[in-house]
Design a protein around this motif. Structure first.
Motif, PDB file in Angstrom:
ATOM      1  N   ARG A 180       6.742  57.765  66.769  1.00 52.90           N
ATOM      2  CA  ARG A 180       5.948  56.621  66.318  1.00 52.90           C
ATOM      3  C   ARG A 180       5.446  56.768  64.890  1.00 52.90           C
ATOM      4  O   ARG A 180       5.187  55.789  64.206  1.00 52.90           O
ATOM      5  N   SER A 181       5.283  57.985  64.417  1.00 50.39           N
ATOM      6  CA  SER A 181       4.727  58.178  63.074  1.00 50.39           C
ATOM      7  C   SER A 181       5.746  57.994  61.980  1.00 50.39           C
ATOM      8  O   SER A 181       5.392  57.730  60.840  1.00 50.39           O
ATOM      9  N   THR A 182       7.068  58.148  62.310  1.00 47.00           N
ATOM     10  CA  THR A 182       8.083  58.056  61.258  1.00 47.00           C
ATOM     11  C   THR A 182       9.160  57.048  61.559  1.00 47.00           C
ATOM     12  O   THR A 182       9.843  56.583  60.655  1.00 47.00           O
ATOM     13  N   GLY A 183       9.358  56.717  62.824  1.00 46.16           N
ATOM     14  CA  GLY A 183      10.457  55.837  63.184  1.00 46.16           C
ATOM     15  C   GLY A 183      11.772  56.565  63.324  1.00 46.16           C
ATOM     16  O   GLY A 183      12.780  55.971  63.687  1.00 46.16           O
ATOM     17  N   ARG A 184      11.812  57.862  63.071  1.00 45.65           N
ATOM     18  CA  ARG A 184      13.044  58.630  63.215  1.00 45.65           C
ATOM     19  C   ARG A 184      13.301  58.886  64.701  1.00 45.65           C
ATOM     20  O   ARG A 184      12.375  58.921  65.512  1.00 45.65           O
ATOM     21  N   PRO A 185      14.552  59.093  65.094  1.00 38.89           N
ATOM     22  CA  PRO A 185      14.829  59.448  66.483  1.00 38.89           C
ATOM     23  C   PRO A 185      14.010  60.661  66.887  1.00 38.89           C
ATOM     24  O   PRO A 185      13.920  61.643  66.146  1.00 38.89           O
ATOM     25  N   ALA A 186      13.405  60.615  68.067  1.00 31.08           N
ATOM     26  CA  ALA A 186      12.522  61.698  68.499  1.00 31.08           C
ATOM     27  C   ALA A 186      13.253  63.019  68.586  1.00 31.08           C
ATOM     28  O   ALA A 186      12.683  64.080  68.384  1.00 31.08           O
ATOM     29  N   SER A 187      14.551  62.982  68.893  1.00 30.34           N
ATOM     30  CA  SER A 187      15.307  64.212  69.050  1.00 30.34           C
ATOM     31  C   SER A 187      15.496  64.945  67.742  1.00 30.34           C
ATOM     32  O   SER A 187      15.774  66.139  67.731  1.00 30.34           O
ATOM     33  N   ILE A 211      19.951  55.706  57.025  1.00 24.29           N
ATOM     34  CA  ILE A 211      19.740  54.267  57.124  1.00 24.29           C
ATOM     35  C   ILE A 211      19.537  53.916  58.594  1.00 24.29           C
ATOM     36  O   ILE A 211      20.293  54.377  59.462  1.00 24.29           O
ATOM     37  N   THR A 212      18.505  53.112  58.895  1.00 29.03           N
ATOM     38  CA  THR A 212      18.264  52.646  60.263  1.00 29.03           C
ATOM     39  C   THR A 212      18.130  51.131  60.238  1.00 29.03           C
ATOM     40  O   THR A 212      18.196  50.503  59.175  1.00 29.03           O
ATOM     41  N   ASP A 213      17.923  50.541  61.417  1.00 35.12           N
ATOM     42  CA  ASP A 213      17.808  49.086  61.483  1.00 35.12           C
ATOM     43  C   ASP A 213      16.450  48.582  61.014  1.00 35.12           C
ATOM     44  O   ASP A 213      16.216  47.376  60.956  1.00 35.12           O
ATOM     45  N   PHE A 214      15.519  49.476  60.694  1.00 37.49           N
ATOM     46  CA  PHE A 214      14.193  49.039  60.223  1.00 37.49           C
ATOM     47  C   PHE A 214      13.852  49.594  58.838  1.00 37.49           C
ATOM     48  O   PHE A 214      12.778  49.365  58.316  1.00 37.49           O
ATOM     49  N   GLY A 215      14.779  50.332  58.233  1.00 35.58           N
ATOM     50  CA  GLY A 215      14.520  50.844  56.895  1.00 35.58           C
ATOM     51  C   GLY A 215      15.405  52.028  56.555  1.00 35.58           C
ATOM     52  O   GLY A 215      16.300  52.396  57.325  1.00 35.58           O
ATOM     53  N   ALA A 216      15.138  52.616  55.413  1.00 36.06           N
ATOM     54  CA  ALA A 216      15.877  53.789  54.961  1.00 36.06           C
ATOM     55  C   ALA A 216      14.917  54.971  54.866  1.00 36.06           C
ATOM     56  O   ALA A 216      13.707  54.784  54.670  1.00 36.06           O
ATOM     57  N   PHE A 217      15.447  56.168  54.998  1.00 31.43           N
ATOM     58  CA  PHE A 217      14.633  57.372  54.837  1.00 31.43           C
ATOM     59  C   PHE A 217      15.061  58.117  53.581  1.00 31.43           C
ATOM     60  O   PHE A 217      16.261  58.239  53.304  1.00 31.43           O
ATOM     61  N   LEU A 218      14.062  58.608  52.843  1.00 25.93           N
ATOM     62  CA  LEU A 218      14.282  59.242  51.549  1.00 25.93           C
ATOM     63  C   LEU A 218      13.823  60.691  51.581  1.00 25.93           C
ATOM     64  O   LEU A 218      12.823  61.026  52.229  1.00 25.93           O
TER      65      LEU A 218
END
Length: 241
Positions: A9-16, A42-49
């Motif tokens: 929930r804090s990052t939106g990244r897959p929990a695994s 890249i995810t469906d709600f944004g990008a990670f940097l």
């Protein structure tokens, strides 16, 4: 719900995936700064940097200007969302002013290179406002997103900043003099540029204006570091040792 579909929930990244385990000598950027960062996911709600911290930085869809791609770099402002979590935005106009009330001529500043314009290259000044590096004041090639030291050359009446990569006054001439001496040594002790050489030729060879070149070689001559000839300059015997 499978492990791969659950998300932190804090990052939106897959929990695994959890926090990134890679270590860095120091963070690439901090909250409140403009930075050029590489897209790592890249995810469906944004990008990670990758910003040099254990957890990657989210660039939400709503804060994107151009569609990012993995491996590409994006220029972003790092801010906090309404829950206090670090988040990136490509919408720099929300955070950066076009003028400054806090800067003065001669100030040393941190620059982050932005987009090219007809007059020069825009740069973020001290992570708070825009300034302009005129093409004639560029002493070396720069690239978008590059972070480097600069100086306030002029504060216009409307508060807009003109910038330089060279320090003001005597220090500026010392920097230019060092460039000339370096070019002399690299060319075998002779440089085919005189104070009568065309300004574009001096600019192309050394990246400096004709006026700055003339002032610099005058100072080097007085220090007996060079000999001025009709069609160029030569290292003085002592300087060549």
């Amino acid at each position: 719900m499978s492990d791969s579909s659950r998300r932190d929930r804090s990052t939106g990244r897959p929990a695994s995936s959890g926090p990134r385990s890679s270590t860095h000598a120091s963070p690439k950027a901090h909250v409140g700064e403009v930075a050029d960062l590489r897209v790592v996911q890249i995810t469906d709600f944004g990008a990670f940097l990758d910003w040099g911290h254990p957890r990657d930085l989210l660039l939400p869809l709503s804060e994107q200007r151009l569609k990012p791609a993995v491996g590409r770099r994006v220029l972003v402002m790092i801010n906090k969302d309404h829950e206090g979590r670090p988040v990136a935005s490509q919408r720099l106009e929300r955070y950066l002013s076009d003028f400054s009330d806090d800067h003065r001529v001669g100030d040393e500043v941190v620059l982050v290179i932005g987009e090219a314009t007809d007059l020069g290259i825009k740069a973020v000044v001290d992570h708070c406002c825009w300034g302009l590096l005129y093409h004639d004041d560029l002493t070396r090639p720069v690239r978008r997103g590059q972070k480097l030291k600069g100086y306030v050359k002029r504060v216009r009446e409307d508060g807009r900043l003109d910038l330089s990569l060279l320090p003001p006054g005597e220090a500026r001439l010392d920097v230019v003099g060092d460039q000339v001496m370096k070019a002399l040594r690299e060319s075998g002790g002779y440089l085919g540029l005189s104070d009568k050489s065309p300004a574009p030729e001096i600019k192309a060879r050394l990246g400096i204006s004709k006026n700055a070149y003339k002032q610099a070689i005058g100072r080097l001559y007085k220090r007996r570091l060079i000999v001025i000839e009709d069609h160029g300059i030569r290292l003085a015997p002592k300087a060549a040792e």
